[in-house]
Scaffold this active site. Structure first.
Site, PDB file in Angstrom:
ATOM      1  N   HIS A  51       1.684   4.529  -2.854  1.00 27.33           N
ATOM      2  CA  HIS A  51       1.740   5.991  -2.722  1.00 27.33           C
ATOM      3  C   HIS A  51       3.097   6.515  -3.187  1.00 27.33           C
ATOM      4  O   HIS A  51       3.185   7.504  -3.906  1.00 27.33           O
ATOM      5  CB  HIS A  51       1.561   6.399  -1.254  1.00 27.33           C
ATOM      6  CG  HIS A  51       0.177   6.247  -0.726  1.00 27.33           C
ATOM      7  ND1 HIS A  51      -0.903   6.850  -1.311  1.00 27.33           N
ATOM      8  CD2 HIS A  51      -0.315   5.574   0.346  1.00 27.33           C
ATOM      9  CE1 HIS A  51      -1.995   6.549  -0.618  1.00 27.33           C
ATOM     10  NE2 HIS A  51      -1.667   5.780   0.390  1.00 27.33           N
ATOM     11  N   HIS A  61       3.546   6.455  -6.915  1.00 25.22           N
ATOM     12  CA  HIS A  61       2.707   7.493  -7.520  1.00 25.22           C
ATOM     13  C   HIS A  61       3.447   8.846  -7.449  1.00 25.22           C
ATOM     14  O   HIS A  61       3.557   9.569  -8.437  1.00 25.22           O
ATOM     15  CB  HIS A  61       1.365   7.553  -6.775  1.00 25.22           C
ATOM     16  CG  HIS A  61       0.306   8.355  -7.462  1.00 25.22           C
ATOM     17  ND1 HIS A  61      -0.949   8.516  -6.938  1.00 25.22           N
ATOM     18  CD2 HIS A  61       0.310   9.071  -8.614  1.00 25.22           C
ATOM     19  CE1 HIS A  61      -1.669   9.279  -7.759  1.00 25.22           C
ATOM     20  NE2 HIS A  61      -0.929   9.631  -8.769  1.00 25.22           N
ATOM     21  N   HIS A  91       0.829  -1.215   0.000  1.00 23.93           N
ATOM     22  CA  HIS A  91       0.000   0.000   0.000  1.00 23.93           C
ATOM     23  C   HIS A  91       0.866   1.270   0.000  1.00 23.93           C
ATOM     24  O   HIS A  91       0.722   2.133  -0.871  1.00 23.93           O
ATOM     25  CB  HIS A  91      -0.908  -0.029   1.237  1.00 23.93           C
ATOM     26  CG  HIS A  91      -1.840   1.142   1.342  1.00 23.93           C
ATOM     27  ND1 HIS A  91      -3.178   1.063   1.005  1.00 23.93           N
ATOM     28  CD2 HIS A  91      -1.639   2.425   1.729  1.00 23.93           C
ATOM     29  CE1 HIS A  91      -3.744   2.240   1.182  1.00 23.93           C
ATOM     30  NE2 HIS A  91      -2.831   3.088   1.629  1.00 23.93           N
ATOM     31  N   GLU A  92       1.771   1.363   0.957  1.00 22.54           N
ATOM     32  CA  GLU A  92       2.576   2.590   1.080  1.00 22.54           C
ATOM     33  C   GLU A  92       3.514   2.764  -0.114  1.00 22.54           C
ATOM     34  O   GLU A  92       3.768   3.880  -0.559  1.00 22.54           O
ATOM     35  CB  GLU A  92       3.352   2.603   2.401  1.00 22.54           C
ATOM     36  CG  GLU A  92       2.466   2.613   3.658  1.00 22.54           C
ATOM     37  CD  GLU A  92       1.426   3.720   3.680  1.00 22.54           C
ATOM     38  OE1 GLU A  92       1.621   4.758   3.019  1.00 22.54           O
ATOM     39  OE2 GLU A  92       0.377   3.530   4.341  1.00 22.54           O
TER      40      GLU A  92
HETATM   41 ZN   LIG Z   1      -3.107   5.216   1.861  1.00 24.32          ZN
END
Ligand SMILES: [Zn+2]
Length: 591
Positions: free
Chosen positions: A385, A388, A381-382
């Protein structure tokens, strides 16, 4: 463990942002001095050379500030007991308020320019770094009123008052009872409530649920009046600024068409049969005679803990994210090997996980890795980010790199779902498969359905207010109760207490926000399904990752193949939910 006892290979390299505290001090003084320079442009923004110089100064100072703040704050997050970094973080915060005060004239002065003047700047190639920003000024200008009216509106400093009142009620006034858990007395709190609702013993869940709502019921008239005020305020400011209602105003600010909101609600409604099926599966899996609303949070399967080392977990993430292509995978390895990630827990370290950083430096990830299954998904998940930000920062100029909240959780969720689907298809262990399938289903339940139900509730409440219908305990609770029945279906007993659930949701005081959770997961799942089916769509996804804030977030998603103003993505995601349900049903049936 103390921070200095942790192996350097598990620590991030903040020196990549600012090389040491002395250089931070130098940068701070430099930044402080530059802030004084904005004054010179006041009243001159109609002239191209002044405007360009002013915007360039703003970018330069903005970037410097980012570095100052990120460095100090992340040092503080390493260990909050180090006073020096607490102080530096506070000083950076002071600097940003100073910067805000010195530059507040820019936006209002630009908004006072004529459209043809703004158009001239936009089409001037010297302004290419700022064209999207200027287009946004022009777009928002439509809803700016006369100087006198704006002055009157600016005198309003009680915009957040209803939220403030609710926060007071919710944190200080609600008097939670004590309930019995296995012979012991436990005080109900916001935090313990969610833990108690996951308790294996139905009697404990019932006591927590009834206790929670008995506390809210005592304050229900006050809360209803507070919420009614908040809804009226939303609609009032919307109408004053020439919008038809609060929803339109809020989505206008996000630069998202209202069709997105409407199609989300419509499509989820059309596919509620899947939610009903999920509820009936839950009833079967829990072996309860009657399924109650307080049985919605207890896990339906045992946790299948993997408990692996960080190195192993990272390898699993690399394996699961292979469809992202070689370049992406090699960047993940760079992140792991060159100090992007702070892995281990230490005394004084900030809890949880996040990804952050400043433009011009690689992104950073904070973890507190403890080896649970959940931790493996947190890495994915991290890093979503982080990648991105990495691609956007690499591809966009400073002023177009930052992405908006509407798209902020897409890349992170894409990674989680991609890893999840990989593990589901790979694992031979039945208990593990069951656990992963239910993990996936819970993502849909909490992020897609629950948030859409909230979105529908706030839409209805604002519509009622517009029609002049009174917002009372009865009207709000009846509305919520009907929605609850519609969403959860007939396999569950709709206990009377649930009609008051709206009264304990803090997000309702930031109206029309929660739909973004639902559109976020919808976009992410659509993208994953697309990537797995059609590897050519990777180029499209890379464009999404690289787009930053260079266009409206809605358009950026359309470019990635997800048009949220149509029903297609929602339908596809609901079907994925249905398919996952079927897989779990089959696994459970074979037991
Ligand atoms: Zn998040």
């Amino acid at each position: 463990m103390k921070r200095n006892e942790i192996d350097a290979k598990y620590k991030w390299h903040l020196e990549d942002i600012v090389d040491g505290d002395d250089n931070w001090e130098k940068l701070f003084s430099e930044c402080e001095e530059l802030i004084g320079g904005f004054k010179a442009y006041k009243g001159k923004l109609g002239k191209a050379d002044s405007l360009l110089a002013c915007l360039k100064l703003s970018s330069r100072v903005g970037l410097m500030f980012e570095k100052l703040f990120c460095y100090a704050r992340m040092r503080k997050d390493e260990d909050a007991s180090v006073d020096k970094y607490v102080g530096m973080t506070d000083r950076a915060m002071g600097l940003i308020s100073k910067l805000g005060a010195e530059t507040s004239f820019i936006e209002s002065e630009l908004a006072s320019l004529e459209n043809y003047q703004l158009m001239e700047f936009i089409s001037d190639s010297d302004f290419s770094d700022y064209d999207f920003y200027l287009k946004e000024v022009m777009r928002k200008k439509e809803h700016i009123l006369s100087e006198k009216e704006e002055k009157l509106l600016a005198m309003n400093n009680f915009d957040g008052q209803f939220q403030e009142i609710f926060t007071m009620i919710n944190n200080l006034e609600v008097d939670f009872p004590t309930i019995k858990v296995g012979g012991e007395k436990v005080k109900l709190t916001h935090g313990s409530y969610s833990v108690l609702l996951a308790n294996k013993d139905q009697r404990v869940r019932k006591a927590a649920f009834e206790g929670m709502y008995s506390a809210y019921k005592k304050l229900i008239n006050t809360i209803a009046a507070t919420y009614a005020g908040s809804v009226k305020k939303d609609n009032y400011y919307a109408k004053v600024r020439g919008f038809s209602d609060g929803m339109q105003k809020s989505l206008y600010n996000d630069n998202v068409p209202t069709a997105v909101y409407k199609n989300l609600v419509k499509s989820v409604n059309k596919n509620l049969k899947y939610v009903h099926k999920y509820v009936s599966l839950r009833k079967k899996a829990l072996h309860v005679g009657t399924l109650h609303m307080y049985d919605m949070y207890v896990p339906i399967v045992k946790d299948a803990e993997l408990s692996v080392s960080y190195e192993k977990a990272f390898d699993m993430v690399l394996e699961g994210l292979k469809p992202m292509g070689e370049e992406y995978i090699s960047m993940l390895k760079t992140a792991r090997d060159t100090g992007w990630i702070d892995v281990m827990e230490n005394e004084g370290k900030r809890s949880g996980a996040y990804s952050w950083g400043s433009y011009g430096t690689h992104p950073y990830v904070l973890l507190n890795y403890s080896g649970t299954t959940h931790d493996i998904f947190t890495i994915a998940h991290e890093l979503g980010h982080a990648m991105h930000s990495y691609y956007s920062n690499k591809s966009q100029v400073y002023d177009k790199a930052g992405y908006q909240i509407f798209v902020a959780e897409v890349a992170s969720t894409v990674n989680e779902v991609m890893l999840l689907k990989h593990l589901i298809s790979e694992t031979n262990d039945k208990a593990m498969r069951i656990f992963l399938l239910s993990y996936y289903l819970d993502m849909f339940r909490t992020t897609l359905f629950r948030q859409t139900m909230f979105a529908e509730f706030e839409l209805k409440a604002h519509e009622m207010e517009l029609k002049g219908e009174p917002l009372t305990v009865k009207s709000l609770s009846d509305c919520y109760y009907e929605l609850n029945k519609k969403y959860y279906g007939r396999s569950v007993r709709h206990d009377d207490e649930i009609r008051y659930e709206w009264a304990r949701i803090p997000h309702f005081y930031t109206a029309f926000y929660v739909y973004k959770y639902a559109t976020g997961i919808t976009s992410a799942v659509s993208i994953v399904l697309d990537l797995l089916k059609n590897p050519d769509s990777l180029a499209r996804y890379k464009r999404f990752l690289s787009a930053g804030g260079s266009k409206s977030p809605y358009e950026i998603l359309v470019d990635a193949g997800v048009d949220l103003a149509t029903t297609a993505p929602y339908e596809a995601v609901m079907k994925e939910f249905g398919d996952t349900l079927e897989l779990l049903e089959k696994e459970l049936g074979e037991n």
